[in-house]
Design a protein around this motif. Structure first.
Motif, short mmCIF file in Angstrom:
data_model
loop_
_atom_site.label_atom_id
_atom_site.label_comp_id
_atom_site.label_asym_id
_atom_site.label_seq_id
_atom_site.Cartn_x
_atom_site.Cartn_y
_atom_site.Cartn_z
N PHE A 4 0.82 -1.22 0.00
CA PHE A 4 0.00 0.00 0.00
C PHE A 4 0.85 1.26 0.00
O PHE A 4 0.48 2.27 -0.59
CB PHE A 4 -1.01 -0.05 1.15
CG PHE A 4 -1.91 -1.24 1.01
CD1 PHE A 4 -2.90 -1.25 0.03
CD2 PHE A 4 -1.73 -2.38 1.79
CE1 PHE A 4 -3.70 -2.37 -0.16
CE2 PHE A 4 -2.52 -3.50 1.60
CZ PHE A 4 -3.51 -3.50 0.62
N GLY A 23 -7.78 4.22 -4.53
CA GLY A 23 -7.97 4.21 -3.08
C GLY A 23 -9.21 3.48 -2.59
O GLY A 23 -9.28 3.08 -1.45
N ASP A 24 -10.20 3.29 -3.45
CA ASP A 24 -11.39 2.55 -3.00
C ASP A 24 -11.45 1.23 -3.77
O ASP A 24 -10.52 0.87 -4.48
CB ASP A 24 -12.65 3.41 -3.24
CG ASP A 24 -13.69 3.16 -2.14
OD1 ASP A 24 -14.07 1.99 -1.97
OD2 ASP A 24 -14.08 4.14 -1.48
N ASP A 25 -12.54 0.51 -3.62
CA ASP A 25 -12.63 -0.78 -4.30
C ASP A 25 -12.78 -0.63 -5.79
O ASP A 25 -12.30 -1.46 -6.57
CB ASP A 25 -13.80 -1.59 -3.73
CG ASP A 25 -13.51 -2.01 -2.30
OD1 ASP A 25 -12.44 -2.60 -2.09
OD2 ASP A 25 -14.32 -1.73 -1.41
N GLY A 115 -6.70 3.50 -11.03
CA GLY A 115 -6.73 2.31 -10.18
C GLY A 115 -5.83 1.24 -10.74
O GLY A 115 -5.12 1.45 -11.72
N GLY A 116 -5.88 0.07 -10.10
CA GLY A 116 -5.05 -1.01 -10.58
C GLY A 116 -4.96 -2.13 -9.59
O GLY A 116 -5.83 -2.28 -8.72
N ASP A 117 -3.91 -2.91 -9.72
CA ASP A 117 -3.66 -4.00 -8.79
C ASP A 117 -2.16 -4.21 -8.75
O ASP A 117 -1.48 -4.04 -9.77
CB ASP A 117 -4.39 -5.27 -9.27
CG ASP A 117 -4.54 -6.29 -8.15
OD1 ASP A 117 -4.52 -5.88 -6.97
OD2 ASP A 117 -4.66 -7.48 -8.45
N THR A 118 -1.64 -4.56 -7.58
CA THR A 118 -0.19 -4.73 -7.43
C THR A 118 0.07 -6.04 -6.72
O THR A 118 -0.49 -6.28 -5.65
CB THR A 118 0.40 -3.56 -6.62
OG1 THR A 118 -0.01 -2.33 -7.21
CG2 THR A 118 1.92 -3.63 -6.61
P1 ADP Z 1 -8.58 -4.54 -3.54
O1 ADP Z 1 -7.92 -5.40 -2.49
O2 ADP Z 1 -9.92 -4.03 -3.19
O3 ADP Z 1 -8.48 -5.15 -4.90
P2 ADP Z 1 -6.15 -3.21 -3.68
O4 ADP Z 1 -5.64 -3.37 -2.31
O5 ADP Z 1 -5.68 -4.15 -4.71
O6 ADP Z 1 -7.71 -3.21 -3.61
O7 ADP Z 1 -5.86 -1.74 -4.17
C1 ADP Z 1 -6.10 -0.63 -3.35
C2 ADP Z 1 -6.34 0.58 -4.23
O8 ADP Z 1 -5.15 0.86 -4.92
C3 ADP Z 1 -7.42 0.37 -5.27
O9 ADP Z 1 -8.10 1.60 -5.44
C4 ADP Z 1 -6.65 0.03 -6.50
O10 ADP Z 1 -7.34 0.44 -7.67
C5 ADP Z 1 -5.38 0.83 -6.31
N1 ADP Z 1 -4.20 0.24 -6.95
C6 ADP Z 1 -3.63 -0.96 -6.68
N2 ADP Z 1 -2.53 -1.15 -7.44
C7 ADP Z 1 -2.40 -0.03 -8.20
C8 ADP Z 1 -1.48 0.38 -9.20
N3 ADP Z 1 -0.46 -0.38 -9.58
N4 ADP Z 1 -1.69 1.58 -9.77
C9 ADP Z 1 -2.74 2.34 -9.43
N5 ADP Z 1 -3.62 2.02 -8.48
C10 ADP Z 1 -3.47 0.84 -7.88
#
Ligand code: ADP
Ligand code: MG
Length: 332
Positions: A4, A23-25, A115-118
């Protein structure tokens, strides 16, 4: 640094156009009245789409550029994008440079990261872009692959083959002088998405796509979707290799090692060009030139759409050439 913190430091920015950003879902986008969303995803896998040691700033640029190129091909205006990242570890200098290259291009086109996922894993970058296309009198203005008509001209923007030339050099298949490699490498690693041209071609082009796998293979998609054939002048297409002009001007020795057939292969099936390939009725030639001028993007007429199916290649004298050019296919 945890997941995070990493997101907050490198990828979280205040939302501007989006109703809700990182930052949100979910992120929230509000389409403007009278518009449709154009959506496209492209994934870049380390060792397959790029070398693991590629300059991260350039990789950030390219990851978004190849996605924006799809919006350009549809005549869509960029709005935002999501970024799914799989990272082997937290390498802060790498992340800082990657984010810089990515976000500089995003800002240049007013396309915000929403947004995204990491996750941890092999280096893999997957971006989804969202763009806007107007609907006029109930008709979408999106440029599609399916609208080419017999008699239409075929055009391509910019240059061809340089990205593949750089790839062949980096793979050690060919030796280039520093000047030629630098110019070709720029095309491989920092392609220019032709967004302004795509917008200017709304209402002008009858069909369009972006050249990612090679000119002739990608033209084949238009031909199939539009149920038409085409004649393409291979010599005109081959004249669009920027590196060839540079090497000729500089009296560069490397060009001696490439046959006319090698040059043709680069231009016709090279791939990774991210130029727009499009068709337009012959009576719209002035409109195509105007679109080229207003978007400051060179375009070249390389052929014509035929009613009869099939792709005919000709040389500059109009004589037929054998079409033995294959385009890139991950599973072929
Ligand atoms: P969730 O567990 O609900 O999938 P995450 O913990 O994966 O949420 O992500 C938290 C927030 O960060 C979300 O708003 C998500 O879109 C954003 N996010 C995650 N990875 C990235 C990234 N690589 N770039 C931009 N936003 C990201
Ligand atoms: Mg998640």
């Amino acid at each position: 640094m945890g997941e995070f913190d990493l997101i907050a430091r490198y990828f979280k920015r205040p939302a501007r156009r989006a109703v809700l950003g990182v930052g949100d879902d979910c992120a929230l986008l509000q389409p403007r009245p009278g518009t449709q969303m154009a959506i496209s995803t492209d994934m870049l896998v380390s060792g397959r789409h790029f070398f693991a040691d590629t300059d991260p700033l350039r990789l950030g640029h390219k990851s978004l550029a190849v996605n924006l190129s799809d919006l350009a091909a549809c005549g869509a205006q960029p709005v935002g994008f999501t970024l799914a990242l799989s990272l082997p570890g937290v390498d802060e200098p790498w992340l800082a440079a990657f984010a810089q290259g990515l976000l500089a291009l995003a800002d240049a086109h007013d396309c915000e990261l929403i947004g995204g996922d990491t996750t941890a894993g092999p280096l893999n970058i997957c971006i989804t872009v969202f763009g806007e296309v107007p609907v006029v009198d109930g008709r979408s203005q999106a440029l599609l692959r399916s609208g080419a008509q017999p008699g239409d001209d075929i055009y391509v923007s910019g240059t061809l083959g340089d990205a593949r030339l750089a790839l062949d050099a980096l793979l050690g298949k060919i030796v280039l002088s520093d000047a030629v490699l630098a110019s070709a490498r720029q095309r491989l690693e920092q392609p220019t998405p032709r967004l302004a041209l795509g917008l200017a071609l709304r209402g002008v082009a009858s069909a369009a796509l972006d050249v990612s796998d090679g000119l002739l293979g990608d033209l084949g998609h238009i031909l199939q979707s539009s149920a038409v054939g085409a004649t393409v002048d291979a010599d005109v297409a081959t004249s669009l290799i920027a590196a060839r002009a540079i090497s000729t001007r500089a009296g560069d020795q490397f060009s001696i090692n490439l046959s006319e057939g090698d040059w043709r292969r680069l231009a016709l099936s090279g791939g990774d060009d991210y130029e727009l390939l499009f068709t337009a009725p012959a009576h719209r030639r002035d409109a195509v030139l105007a679109a080229s001028r207003t978007s400051r993007t060179p375009v070249t007429r390389i052929g014509q759409i035929n009613a009869a199916p099939g792709l005919q290649l000709i040389n500059g004298q109009g004589q037929p050439l054998a079409n033995t050019y294959t385009s890139f296919d991950h599973f072929a």
